[in-house]
Design a protein around this motif. Structure first.
Motif, short mmCIF file in Angstrom:
data_model
loop_
_atom_site.label_atom_id
_atom_site.label_comp_id
_atom_site.label_asym_id
_atom_site.label_seq_id
_atom_site.Cartn_x
_atom_site.Cartn_y
_atom_site.Cartn_z
N SER A 1 35.16 41.04 38.02
CA SER A 1 36.14 40.60 39.01
C SER A 1 35.50 40.33 40.36
O SER A 1 35.89 39.40 41.07
CB SER A 1 37.25 41.65 39.15
N THR A 2 34.51 41.13 40.74
CA THR A 2 33.79 40.87 41.98
C THR A 2 33.17 39.48 41.96
O THR A 2 33.23 38.72 42.93
CB THR A 2 32.70 41.92 42.22
N THR A 3 32.58 39.11 40.83
CA THR A 3 31.96 37.79 40.69
C THR A 3 33.00 36.69 40.77
O THR A 3 32.80 35.67 41.45
CB THR A 3 31.19 37.70 39.37
N MET B 1 36.30 32.24 44.75
CA MET B 1 37.65 31.78 45.06
C MET B 1 37.71 30.95 46.32
O MET B 1 36.94 31.14 47.26
CB MET B 1 38.61 32.98 45.13
N ARG B 2 38.66 30.03 46.31
CA ARG B 2 38.86 29.14 47.46
C ARG B 2 39.80 29.78 48.47
O ARG B 2 40.45 30.79 48.21
CB ARG B 2 39.45 27.80 46.98
N GLU B 3 39.88 29.14 49.61
CA GLU B 3 40.75 29.64 50.67
C GLU B 3 42.20 29.72 50.19
O GLU B 3 42.68 28.85 49.47
CB GLU B 3 40.67 28.72 51.88
N PHE C 1 34.55 41.04 51.98
CA PHE C 1 34.05 39.85 52.69
C PHE C 1 34.75 38.60 52.18
O PHE C 1 35.22 37.77 52.98
CB PHE C 1 32.54 39.71 52.50
N TYR C 2 34.82 38.46 50.87
CA TYR C 2 35.47 37.28 50.29
C TYR C 2 36.96 37.29 50.59
O TYR C 2 37.56 36.22 50.80
CB TYR C 2 35.26 37.23 48.78
N ASN D 1 38.11 34.09 52.96
CA ASN D 1 38.93 33.04 52.36
C ASN D 1 40.42 33.34 52.40
O ASN D 1 41.21 32.63 51.78
CB ASN D 1 38.48 32.79 50.92
N GLN D 2 40.78 34.39 53.13
CA GLN D 2 42.19 34.75 53.31
C GLN D 2 42.91 34.86 51.97
O GLN D 2 43.97 34.25 51.75
CB GLN D 2 42.88 33.74 54.23
#
Length: 339
Positions: free
Chosen positions: A232-234, A239-241, A269-270, A274-275
Motif C-alpha cells: 500500500s505504501t508503494t 497517486m495523483r492529486e 509525505f504523499y 497530493n492532498q
C-alpha cells in the motif's frame, strides 16, 4: 435431541493458524422453545477478517462466521421450515435461533438472520459472497468512499479475492481503468482475461514500483486497499492529486501480534503532497442499505456485467483446511465450505 458439531479456538495463533489450534466439539441441542427455529448449515464462509477477529477471542470460543442454513424445525412464523436463511451462526453444523442478532455469541454488529429472497436461479452460496457481505463491502467501499469517475485509474490490492474482484469489476462498470494486485500470474491473467481488468501486478515477482509506473504512468486516482503494508505504501506513492483511498482490510498484518505490527514506509509525505483522502470503513455501517447493494449486484450479474468465482471445499470437518488455504491465498474469489 439434535447433535451439533462446532469448531472452537483451542489456542491463540502464533503466526499463520495451524490445524492444531482448533478443536471440533459435539454438543446436544435442547428442544425448541416458542419463537425459536433450528437451522442446519448448507454453506459456510471463511474470510480474512476471522484471522484478525481471533485476537479478541478466548480459547473455547466458537469461531465466528456467517452461513447459509436451511430451517429444519421451527416455532417461529418468520422462519418457516424449508426456507434458507443467512445468519451469523458461526462455525456450527446446527444452530438454534430466535432471529435476534444479539443472541449469537461473537455477533458484534451482525444483522439478524434473514430469509433468502428469489435469486433467479443463482447459487445460494452467492449470499455469502457477491450478494452478501463481500459484495456490499465492495459496492459501498468503492462507490461511497472512492467515488470513482469515468476515465480515472483504480488500483485494487487483494484483487483476486472475494471483495477485490468485485471492486475491480464495478470500477470497470463505472468507466475506469483498473489495475489489480495479486500473488500469482495465474490469478492476474484471470483478472484480465475473464474479468476485464486492464492490467495486473504480481507482488511476489514484480518490482511493484516499476510495474505500477508502467501500468499507470499517468498516476492513480483511487486505491481500494485490502492488504496494507509495503504494498500500500508503494501504491500511495503513485497517486495523483486529490486521490482517494478506501481502507477495507490489512491482510498483511493479520498474522502478526497486534501489539507488534509490521513496520512499513511512511505515507504522510504523499498524503499531504497530493492532498489525498484515506478513509477506513466497516461494512456494518451500511447495514441499513444492504438491500441496495444486493439489488444492484444481482442486476449486474443478470446483465452479464459482473462475474463471480468461488473456491469450494467439501465437508464441515475441512473448515480449518479451507480457512488456512484462504489465508495462504490459494482461493480464487470467495472461499466457501459446502456441507
Amino acid at each position: 435431541m439434535v447433535t451439533s458439531k462446532k469448531i472452537i479456538l483451542g489456542k491463540h495463533f502464533d503466526g499463520m493458524p495451524q490445524e492444531s489450534d482448533f478443536k471440533i466439539v459435539e454438543e446436544q441441542l435442547p428442544p425448541l422453545k416458542d419463537g425459536e427455529f433450528l437451522a442446519e448449515a448448507v454453506f459456510l464462509s471463511v474470510d480474512p477478517y476471522m484471522r484478525a477477529y481471533a485476537h479478541n477471542m478466548n480459547p473455547g470460543d466458537v469461531m465466528v462466521g456467517t452461513q447459509v442454513a436451511k430451517v429444519v424445525e421451527s416455532k417461529n412464523n418468520n422462519y418457516p421450515v424449508g426456507e434458507h436463511v443467512v445468519g451469523k451462526f458461526d462455525w456450527r453444523t446446527h444452530t438454534i435461533s430466535s432471529g435476534l442478532a444479539s443472541e449469537v455469541a461473537g455477533a458484534g454488529n451482525a444483522p439478524a438472520p434473514y430469509v433468502i429472497p428469489n435469486l433467479s436461479g443463482l447459487p445460494l452460496s452467492y449470499c455469502l459472497g457477491v450478494l452478501g457481505m463481500p459484495g456490499s463491502t465492495a459496492y459501498f467501499g468503492l462507490l461511497d468512499i472512492c467515488e470513482p469517475k469515468p476515465g480515472e485509474v483504480v488500483v485494487v490490492s487483494g484483487a483476486a479475492g472475494a471483495v477485490g474482484m468485485i471492486v475491480g469489476q464495478i470500477a470497470k462498470i463505472k468507466g475506469c481503468k483498473v489495475i489489480g494486485i495479486t500473488g500469482s500470474d495465474e490469478k492476474g491473467r484471470h483478472l484480465v482475461d475473464v474479468l476485464g481488468f486492464d492490467g495486473y501486478a504480481n507482488y511476489k515477482t514484480d518490482n511493484l514500483d516499476q510495474k505500477l509506473g508502467e501500468l499507470a504512468p499517468e498516476g492513480i486516482d483511487c486505491y481500494f486497499d485490502n492488504v496494507a503494508g509495503e504494498i500500500s505504501t508503494t501504491v500511495i506513492s503513485h497517486m495523483r492529486e486529490f486521490g482517494r483511498i478506501s481502507v477495507c482490510g490489512s491482510i498483511s498484518s493479520y498474522n502478526h501480534d497486534v501489539k507488534d505490527p509490521p513496520k512499513v514506509g511512511v505515507v504522510q509525505f504523499y498524503m499531504y503532497e497530493n492532498q489525498l483522502i484515506m478513509k477506513g470503513f466497516q461494512n456494518y455501517l451500511y447495514k441499513d442499505r444492504a438491500a441496495e447493494a444486493f439489488r444492484q449486484n444481482l442486476e449486474w450479474i443478470k446483465e452479464g456485467k459482473l462475474k463471480y468465482m468461488e473456491t469450494v471445499t467439501e465437508g464441515f470437518d475441512n473448515m480449518v483446511k479451507a480457512f488456512i488455504e484462504m489465508l495462504s491465498g490459494k482461493n480464487l474469489g470467495k472461499a466457501i465450505v459446502k456441507m
